[in-house]
Scaffold this motif. Structure first.
Motif, PDB file in Angstrom:
ATOM      1  N   LEU A 173      31.977   5.693   6.116  1.00  0.00           N
ATOM      2  CA  LEU A 173      30.549   5.625   6.374  1.00  0.00           C
ATOM      3  C   LEU A 173      29.929   6.959   5.989  1.00  0.00           C
ATOM      4  O   LEU A 173      30.418   8.010   6.422  1.00  0.00           O
ATOM      5  N   THR A 174      28.872   6.919   5.193  1.00  0.00           N
ATOM      6  CA  THR A 174      28.180   8.149   4.809  1.00  0.00           C
ATOM      7  C   THR A 174      26.694   7.986   5.084  1.00  0.00           C
ATOM      8  O   THR A 174      26.100   6.971   4.730  1.00  0.00           O
ATOM      9  N   ASP A 175      26.104   8.991   5.736  1.00  0.00           N
ATOM     10  CA  ASP A 175      24.670   9.034   5.985  1.00  0.00           C
ATOM     11  C   ASP A 175      24.130  10.253   5.241  1.00  0.00           C
ATOM     12  O   ASP A 175      24.282  11.383   5.697  1.00  0.00           O
ATOM     13  N   ALA A 230      29.082   9.821  -0.722  1.00  0.00           N
ATOM     14  CA  ALA A 230      28.328   8.576  -0.581  1.00  0.00           C
ATOM     15  C   ALA A 230      28.520   7.678  -1.795  1.00  0.00           C
ATOM     16  O   ALA A 230      28.676   6.457  -1.665  1.00  0.00           O
ATOM     17  N   ALA A 248      21.452  12.332   7.135  1.00  0.00           N
ATOM     18  CA  ALA A 248      21.999  13.120   8.245  1.00  0.00           C
ATOM     19  C   ALA A 248      23.097  14.083   7.794  1.00  0.00           C
ATOM     20  O   ALA A 248      23.600  14.871   8.594  1.00  0.00           O
ATOM     21  N   THR A 277      26.269  13.409   6.904  1.00  0.00           N
ATOM     22  CA  THR A 277      27.515  13.125   7.611  1.00  0.00           C
ATOM     23  C   THR A 277      28.365  12.140   6.817  1.00  0.00           C
ATOM     24  O   THR A 277      27.852  11.337   6.030  1.00  0.00           O
ATOM     25  N   HIS A 278      29.672  12.222   7.053  1.00  0.00           N
ATOM     26  CA  HIS A 278      30.615  11.299   6.427  1.00  0.00           C
ATOM     27  C   HIS A 278      31.753  11.069   7.399  1.00  0.00           C
ATOM     28  O   HIS A 278      32.263  12.011   8.026  1.00  0.00           O
TER      29      HIS A 278
END
Length: 324
Positions: free
Chosen positions: A51-53, A42, A56, A58-59
């Motif tokens: 995109l990184t969450d 991130a 959640a 996720t990446h």
């Protein structure tokens, strides 16, 4: 590999809810710290290309499933692009492989995606050996015991990492992300079916006038010239990847005007997968070591060889937030 088959490292593939995608379940051997990996991704995430969450875990990013152009290799070859959606867990990392429009996923694509993810995320790293080597050290021991699963998160594309590192010289990480995002916006390419842009290839950037690069990215003339020189040397055959002669790659990178020892050693850690690389001149590292000089930081690292890259990540993690 078909759905339900096996990929490198014991990964299993199965269809996801997106009918175009296939899921790889990548087993992790030993301790793993997914929060550190997601936070680091991130913190370095390139606007428009990734995109990184963090919440959640996720990446997502675009990769070349055929290996063309990765790290500088395969310049001029046709790409087989797809998006990797990485879902981080403590024992298993799941990767959804989503093909770009016009790409039909085959067994070789999934094998390469699994191998790429394992190397990128250091899923085969021997954390037990790291703990045994560093666990009793007076400086590293407390850090390793507190977060035994920290691994050396690397790079799926060495040229991309090299560009962002050049753009991050003498500025904050946030500024480096901003500069790199501008570069992607100006010279990246939309990848239909993925919702993301592909980082500009070396041959494309080498063909751009230096003044145009400077204006598009918003950096100094000197930085734009370094970026252009890097793109040119990669177009001419430099491969920034763990698969090459590391000494030769270091030498050729150091010969690029505007690239010095810190940049080369940082790339040795992130892009060349040298687990004993050590950017002794790193400002944050020297601060963690009590304001050490570069020479003192180099000397301090001797007991941590051959795991100095892991030592570096533990020292960074102790003082730096890994997510923006």
């Amino acid at each position: 590999m078909r759905a339900g088959g096996t990929a490198p490292g014991g990964s299993a593939a199965e269809p996801t809810r997106d009918s175009r995608a296939r899921r790889l379940s990548l087993a992790v051997d030993g301790d793993y710290d997914p929060a550190h990996a997601v936070g680091l991704l991130a913190a370095h995430s390139v606007p428009g290309a990734e995109l990184t969450d963090v919440a959640a875990s996720t990446h997502s990013r675009v990769v070349d499933l055929g290996g063309a152009g990765v790290g500088g290799a395969g310049v001029g070859r046709a790409a087989r692009l797809g998006r990797l959606d990485v879902h981080f867990g403590p024992d298993v990392v799941e990767v959804d492989v989503v093909p770009a429009d016009g790409v039909d996923l085959g067994p070789a694509d999934l094998d390469r995606a699994g191998a790429l993810a394992r190397r990128w995320l250091d899923l085969d790293g021997d954390t037990g050996a790291v703990q045994a080597a560093l666990g009793a050290d007076p400086v590293l021991g407390p850090l390793v015991r507190a977060r035994p699963g920290i691994r050396v998160t690397g790079s799926p594309d060495g040229f991309e990492t090299a560009v962002m590192t050049v753009l991050g010289q003498q500025v904050s990480l946030a500024a480096a992300r901003t500069f790199t995002g501008r570069l992607v916006a100006a010279h990246g390419v939309d990848v239909p079916g993925t919702g993301l842009r592909r980082f500009p290839r070396a041959e494309a950037l080498a063909a751009v006038d230096v003044d145009e690069l400077r204006a598009a990215v918003g950096v100094t003339n000197a930085r734009a010239r370094t970026l252009s020189a890097l793109a040119t040397v990669v177009t001419d055959g430099l491969v920034i990847s763990p698969d090459v002669d590391l000494a030769d790659a270091r030498r050729r990178l150091l010969a690029v005007p505007g690239i010095g020892p810190w940049t080369v050693e940082y790339l040795a850690v992130r892009a060349l997968a040298d687990r004993d690389a050590w950017p002794a001149g790193d400002l944050v590292l020297r601060r963690v070591l009590g304001g050490a000089t570069t020479k003192e930081a180099e000397a301090a690292s001797a007991p941590w060889s051959p795991f100095r890259a892991y030592a570096l990540f533990h020292l960074w993690a102790a003082v730096l937030p890994t997510a923006p």
